[in-house]
Scaffold this motif. Structure first.
Motif, PDB file in Angstrom:
ATOM      1  N   PHE A  11       3.301   6.918   3.639  1.00 48.31           N
ATOM      2  CA  PHE A  11       3.509   6.799   2.195  1.00 48.31           C
ATOM      3  C   PHE A  11       3.653   8.179   1.581  1.00 48.31           C
ATOM      4  CE2 PHE A  11       1.367   2.929   3.514  1.00 48.31           C
ATOM      5  CZ  PHE A  11       2.148   1.979   2.888  1.00 48.31           C
ATOM      6  N   SER A  12       4.147   8.197   0.320  1.00 43.40           N
ATOM      7  CA  SER A  12       4.321   9.487  -0.349  1.00 43.40           C
ATOM      8  C   SER A  12       2.955  10.121  -0.629  1.00 43.40           C
ATOM      9  CB  SER A  12       5.097   9.306  -1.652  1.00 43.40           C
ATOM     10  OG  SER A  12       4.381   8.477  -2.520  1.00 43.40           O
ATOM     11  N   ALA A 154      -3.949   4.944  -2.881  1.00 45.43           N
ATOM     12  CA  ALA A 154      -3.015   5.371  -3.932  1.00 45.43           C
ATOM     13  C   ALA A 154      -3.701   6.354  -4.878  1.00 45.43           C
ATOM     14  CB  ALA A 154      -2.493   4.162  -4.705  1.00 45.43           C
ATOM     15  N   HIS A 155      -4.989   6.123  -5.163  1.00 47.00           N
ATOM     16  CA  HIS A 155      -5.724   7.016  -6.057  1.00 47.00           C
ATOM     17  C   HIS A 155      -5.819   8.423  -5.455  1.00 47.00           C
ATOM     18  CE1 HIS A 155      -8.756   8.767  -8.580  1.00 47.00           C
ATOM     19  NE2 HIS A 155      -9.497   8.991  -7.507  1.00 47.00           N
ATOM     20  N   THR A 156      -6.200   8.504  -4.195  1.00 45.62           N
ATOM     21  CA  THR A 156      -6.317   9.810  -3.528  1.00 45.62           C
ATOM     22  C   THR A 156      -4.988  10.549  -3.578  1.00 45.62           C
ATOM     23  OG1 THR A 156      -7.832   8.786  -1.954  1.00 45.62           O
ATOM     24  CG2 THR A 156      -6.939  10.920  -1.324  1.00 45.62           C
ATOM     25  N   ARG A 157      -3.925   9.828  -3.311  1.00 44.47           N
ATOM     26  CA  ARG A 157      -2.590  10.465  -3.254  1.00 44.47           C
ATOM     27  C   ARG A 157      -2.129  10.914  -4.623  1.00 44.47           C
ATOM     28  NH1 ARG A 157       1.160   6.717  -1.340  1.00 44.47           N
ATOM     29  NH2 ARG A 157      -0.249   4.965  -1.484  1.00 44.47           N
ATOM     30  N   ARG A 184       6.965   4.010  -5.932  1.00 46.67           N
ATOM     31  CA  ARG A 184       7.665   4.447  -4.721  1.00 46.67           C
ATOM     32  C   ARG A 184       7.154   3.725  -3.481  1.00 46.67           C
ATOM     33  NH1 ARG A 184       8.495  10.307  -3.406  1.00 46.67           N
ATOM     34  NH2 ARG A 184       6.661  10.867  -4.603  1.00 46.67           N
ATOM     35  N   ASP A 185       5.848   3.458  -3.415  1.00 56.55           N
ATOM     36  CA  ASP A 185       5.298   2.682  -2.285  1.00 56.55           C
ATOM     37  C   ASP A 185       6.026   1.347  -2.200  1.00 56.55           C
ATOM     38  OD1 ASP A 185       3.413   4.624  -1.918  1.00 56.55           O
ATOM     39  OD2 ASP A 185       1.683   3.369  -2.434  1.00 56.55           O
ATOM     40  N   TYR A 186       6.155   0.697  -3.371  1.00 59.90           N
ATOM     41  CA  TYR A 186       6.758  -0.629  -3.401  1.00 59.90           C
ATOM     42  C   TYR A 186       8.211  -0.555  -2.932  1.00 59.90           C
ATOM     43  CZ  TYR A 186       8.198  -5.264  -4.674  1.00 59.90           C
ATOM     44  OH  TYR A 186       8.686  -6.530  -4.597  1.00 59.90           O
ATOM     45  N   ILE A 187       8.980   0.358  -3.525  1.00 63.09           N
ATOM     46  CA  ILE A 187      10.405   0.442  -3.176  1.00 63.09           C
ATOM     47  C   ILE A 187      10.571   0.873  -1.712  1.00 63.09           C
ATOM     48  CG2 ILE A 187      12.654   1.475  -3.735  1.00 63.09           C
ATOM     49  CD1 ILE A 187      11.670   1.866  -6.586  1.00 63.09           C
ATOM     50  N   LEU A 196       9.894   1.496   4.966  1.00 56.15           N
ATOM     51  CA  LEU A 196       8.755   2.190   5.574  1.00 56.15           C
ATOM     52  C   LEU A 196       7.861   1.175   6.280  1.00 56.15           C
ATOM     53  CD1 LEU A 196       6.815   4.612   5.929  1.00 56.15           C
ATOM     54  CD2 LEU A 196       5.878   4.060   3.687  1.00 56.15           C
ATOM     55  N   VAL A 197       7.825   1.268   7.603  1.00 56.15           N
ATOM     56  CA  VAL A 197       6.891   0.442   8.394  1.00 56.15           C
ATOM     57  C   VAL A 197       6.309   1.324   9.483  1.00 56.15           C
ATOM     58  CG1 VAL A 197       7.774  -1.931   8.179  1.00 56.15           C
ATOM     59  CG2 VAL A 197       8.824  -0.379   9.825  1.00 56.15           C
TER      60      VAL A 197
END
Ligand code: DC
Length: 228
Positions: A11-12, A154-157, A184-187, A196-197
């Motif tokens: 993930f980003s 997501a919070h940490t990132r 961006r995670d979703y897309i 992204l897998v």
């Protein structure tokens, strides 16, 4: 140790590029940040009024793809390679929140992906490379000897990304950054072409509670255990 290919996906803002840079330096390998390539194409599209918050001229961009020349050039002072778009250093321009907001739309276009994947495969043909992105272990180098898949909450990132942008003097709010990370995670995970897998043979590293050093030491240990 024979040269290997190291593919780092995730993930980003999971610290992929920090780890990739550290590993490349440690092993004397080339480091390639493929996100920078998608960002440079996005910046090109923005400059040519082909993409914006509420529009995308996909056909227009596809027609202009041949005009886009990307290369990396090592900057010894910074210790990593910077992104050049048509011979202009765009390293700063591609890291803005505006580019981050639009890049997923561009990364969805199959023609863009085909062009960049071809260039990435050519860069890695002699191995001795660390490449990070979203599809490196699945599409670009499915035969990579070492595949890592990085995750963190997501919070940490968002917190990491927010601190980075503030350090660079950008005027953003934490909520705006968190929203961008989640979008961006979703897309990235739902697009049709190369979503992204985690590759079936990738090692997952959740670094929510790891320091950069702890993470680096863990991976170096892995490399020496399996490839020395
Ligand atoms: O790693 P990054 O956040 O700089 O990447 C920017 C965007 O580019 C990200 O939202 C997804 C896309 N990307 C991709 O689709 N495939 C890659 N190999 C690298 C990045």
């Amino acid at each position: 140790m024979n040269n290997i290919t190291i593919a780092i996906d995730g993930f980003s803002s999971t610290g992929k590029s920090t780890l990739a840079k550290q590993l490349a330096k440690h092993l004397g390998y080339v480091y390639v940040d493929t996100g920078a390539m998608y960002r440079a194409v996005t910046y090109f599209a923005m400059q040519n009024h082909l993409v914006g918050e509420d529009f995308l001229n996909k056909e227009g961009l596809i027609q202009k793809l041949a005009e886009i020349k990307l290369h990396f050039q090592f900057n010894p002072e910074l210790g990593f390679a910077e992104m050049y778009l048509n011979n202009i250093n765009v390293e700063l321009q591609i890291r803005t929140i505006e580019v981050s907001r639009l890049v997923s739309k561009i990364a969805e276009i199959s023609e863009v992906r085909a062009k960049l994947v071809e260039q990435q495969q050519a860069m890695g043909k002699n191995k001795g490379i660390v490449m990070d992105g979203r599809d490196i272990g699945t599409v670009v180098f499915p035969d990579a000897e070492l595949k890592l898949f990085m995750t963190a909450s997501a919070h940490t990132r968002a917190k990491r990304r927010f601190d980075e942008l503030v350090d660079k003097g950008q005027n953003v709010s934490y909520d705006e950054v968190l929203q961008n990370v989640e979008e961006r995670d979703y897309i990235d995970t739902h697009r049709e072409d190369s979503p992204l897998v985690k590759a079936h043979d990738a090692i997952e590293i959740d670094n929510s509670t790891l320091t950069k050093k702890e993470q680096f030491d863990l991976v170096v240990e892995l490399i020496h255990k399996f490839f020395a």
